[in-house]
Design a protein around this motif. Structure first.
Motif, PDB file in Angstrom:
ATOM      1  N   UNK A 128      12.006 -50.064  63.517  1.00 33.92           N
ATOM      2  CA  UNK A 128      10.971 -50.832  62.802  1.00 33.92           C
ATOM      3  C   UNK A 128       9.671 -50.893  63.591  1.00 33.92           C
ATOM      4  N   UNK A 129       9.772 -50.973  64.902  1.00 38.24           N
ATOM      5  CA  UNK A 129       8.564 -51.067  65.731  1.00 38.24           C
ATOM      6  C   UNK A 129       7.869 -49.717  65.871  1.00 38.24           C
ATOM      7  N   UNK A 130       8.651 -48.633  65.876  1.00 40.04           N
ATOM      8  CA  UNK A 130       8.048 -47.301  65.834  1.00 40.04           C
ATOM      9  C   UNK A 130       7.351 -47.111  64.484  1.00 40.04           C
ATOM     10  N   UNK A 131       7.987 -47.590  63.416  1.00 38.45           N
ATOM     11  CA  UNK A 131       7.388 -47.495  62.081  1.00 38.45           C
ATOM     12  C   UNK A 131       6.064 -48.258  62.027  1.00 38.45           C
ATOM     13  N   UNK A 132       6.010 -49.443  62.644  1.00 38.60           N
ATOM     14  CA  UNK A 132       4.769 -50.225  62.692  1.00 38.60           C
ATOM     15  C   UNK A 132       3.644 -49.423  63.334  1.00 38.60           C
ATOM     16  N   UNK A 133       3.957 -48.778  64.456  1.00 38.68           N
ATOM     17  CA  UNK A 133       2.944 -48.033  65.202  1.00 38.68           C
ATOM     18  C   UNK A 133       2.507 -46.785  64.425  1.00 38.68           C
ATOM     19  N   UNK A 134       3.467 -46.087  63.853  1.00 35.02           N
ATOM     20  CA  UNK A 134       3.141 -44.883  63.086  1.00 35.02           C
ATOM     21  C   UNK A 134       2.314 -45.239  61.846  1.00 35.02           C
ATOM     22  N   UNK A 135       2.624 -46.379  61.246  1.00 37.58           N
ATOM     23  CA  UNK A 135       1.850 -46.847  60.092  1.00 37.58           C
ATOM     24  C   UNK A 135       0.403 -47.123  60.493  1.00 37.58           C
ATOM     25  N   UNK A 136       0.204 -47.792  61.637  1.00 36.26           N
ATOM     26  CA  UNK A 136      -1.161 -48.108  62.092  1.00 36.26           C
ATOM     27  C   UNK A 136      -1.964 -46.831  62.319  1.00 36.26           C
ATOM     28  N   UNK A 137      -1.350 -45.842  62.961  1.00 41.54           N
ATOM     29  CA  UNK A 137      -2.031 -44.568  63.217  1.00 41.54           C
ATOM     30  C   UNK A 137      -2.334 -43.829  61.905  1.00 41.54           C
ATOM     31  N   UNK A 138      -1.330 -43.765  61.023  1.00 43.65           N
ATOM     32  CA  UNK A 138      -1.488 -43.029  59.761  1.00 43.65           C
ATOM     33  C   UNK A 138      -2.513 -43.712  58.859  1.00 43.65           C
ATOM     34  N   UNK A 139      -2.518 -45.044  58.878  1.00 44.30           N
ATOM     35  CA  UNK A 139      -3.506 -45.781  58.083  1.00 44.30           C
ATOM     36  C   UNK A 139      -4.919 -45.410  58.526  1.00 44.30           C
ATOM     37  N   UNK A 140      -5.135 -45.313  59.844  1.00 42.23           N
ATOM     38  CA  UNK A 140      -6.466 -44.923  60.331  1.00 42.23           C
ATOM     39  C   UNK A 140      -6.818 -43.506  59.906  1.00 42.23           C
ATOM     40  N   UNK A 141      -5.857 -42.592  59.981  1.00 43.86           N
ATOM     41  CA  UNK A 141      -6.128 -41.219  59.552  1.00 43.86           C
ATOM     42  C   UNK A 141      -6.560 -41.188  58.088  1.00 43.86           C
ATOM     43  N   UNK A 142      -5.899 -41.981  57.257  1.00 39.76           N
ATOM     44  CA  UNK A 142      -6.217 -41.990  55.822  1.00 39.76           C
ATOM     45  C   UNK A 142      -7.526 -42.716  55.534  1.00 39.76           C
ATOM     46  N   UNK A 143      -7.799 -43.764  56.278  1.00 36.91           N
ATOM     47  CA  UNK A 143      -9.093 -44.463  56.127  1.00 36.91           C
ATOM     48  C   UNK A 143     -10.240 -43.518  56.499  1.00 36.91           C
ATOM     49  N   UNK A 144     -10.074 -42.811  57.613  1.00 36.69           N
ATOM     50  CA  UNK A 144     -11.102 -41.869  58.066  1.00 36.69           C
ATOM     51  C   UNK A 144     -11.321 -40.769  57.027  1.00 36.69           C
ATOM     52  N   UNK A 145     -10.226 -40.223  56.514  1.00 37.36           N
ATOM     53  CA  UNK A 145     -10.312 -39.144  55.519  1.00 37.36           C
ATOM     54  C   UNK A 145     -11.019 -39.614  54.245  1.00 37.36           C
ATOM     55  N   UNK A 146     -10.846 -40.909  53.928  1.00 38.81           N
ATOM     56  CA  UNK A 146     -11.461 -41.463  52.713  1.00 38.81           C
ATOM     57  C   UNK A 146     -12.900 -41.931  52.943  1.00 38.81           C
TER      58      UNK A 146
END
Length: 292
Positions: A167-185
């Motif tokens: 769950x904690x790895x998922x939290x971190x991966x979500x934070x990173x992926x969210x930034x990638x998608x925000x940047x792309x948008x």
């Protein structure tokens, strides 16, 4: 970043609104106090509103309590619908190494609460956010793996620390992926992750095994205070120059204690292919699609 950043370095937050999940105790309570102290309005989004009411009264009138049960997606939707606008969302709440249990929607409790609940909450609030999202991970992410085929331990044997670390790895991966998608948008919003090091909070001691006694001793002997443990999330949430898409944690020995700084994370946490698959799975399980 200034060396030895403390809550005294928090800029004036007058006129800004923060949502802090799980702010009725531990790191969330410390963060809420510090933010109100800096002039912010803080929504204490908690499952236990009686405890949160007591905390809010001790903080002052700019602390507002709202019911949010991250282990129940209908509660997440109801809470998100009640929010008009928010500057910063701090995905702080969590459960750790608990006996096997399921959320209202049938997810493994740690993955469901720590990751899926916050994933859904962030997605539902995305259009109402003006500044950033901070998601709490843990040094334990380094021992985690994402089992995309069985994230909810329906087929494999449940192991409480395996589930927590996932769950904690998922939290971190979500934070990173969210930034990638925000940047792309082309979005100006920021996503950061933070971890408290080893901080003495009520999170420990819920294993219902002999480990609770060991954790209690660790809290007294090894851990830093919740006040210190909350500094990385406070820095990530308030510092104007906090770098988007980065992970903030203590600067001391093995990241266990100290003052906030940008820290590294495992190779697994940066696996963009797994992160994208986890994102798709999370959208499918929660029914929440992010509208960038």
């Amino acid at each position: 970043m200034e060396s030895k950043w403390t809550e005294k370095n928090i800029a004036d937050q007058e006129g800004r609104t923060f949502i802090v999940t799980g702010a009725n105790s531990g790191l969330g309570e410390v963060a809420a106090r510090a933010l109100v102290g800096a002039g912010a309005t803080v929504v204490l989004a908690c499952r236990n509103t009686d405890k949160a009411d007591t905390v809010a009264r001790s903080i002052g009138t700019r602390a507002v309590v709202a019911h949010l049960d991250l282990s129940d997606l209908s509660s997440v939707r109801k809470f998100a619908a009640s929010v008009d606008s928010v500057d910063v969302l701090i995905n702080n709440a969590g459960v750790m190494a608990i006996p096997q249990a399921k959320t209202v929607d049938g997810f493994e409790m740690q993955f469901g609460t720590n990751h899926l609940g916050h994933f859904a909450l962030t997605g539902l609030l995305l259009g109402k956010l003006t500044d950033r999202v901070v998601t709490l991970s843990s040094g334990m992410h380094q021992f985690g793996s994402i089992d995309l085929d069985d994230p909810n331990f329906e087929r494999r044997k449940y192991e409480r620390w395996t589930a927590y670390n996932q769950s904690k790895l998922a939290n971190l991966m979500f934070a990173y992926e969210l930034q990638r998608r925000l940047t792309a948008a082309g979005s100006p919003l920021k996503s950061l992750a933070a971890h408290p090091g080893y901080a003495a909070t009520g999170l420990q001691g819920k294993t219902e095994t002999f480990q609770d006694r060991l954790l209690a001793i660790g809290n007294r002997v090894l851990a830093q205070s919740a006040e210190m443990g909350a500094l990385p999330e406070l820095y990530a949430a308030t510092a104007p120059d906090a770098p988007a898409g980065r992970y903030i944690g203590p600067d001391g020995f093995q990241g266990q204690r100290g003052y906030p700084t940008v820290v590294g994370s495992t190779k697994k946490s940066k696996d963009e292919e797994v992160a994208a698959k986890l994102w798709d799975l999370s959208e499918k399980l929660t029914g929440v699609k992010f509208a960038f």
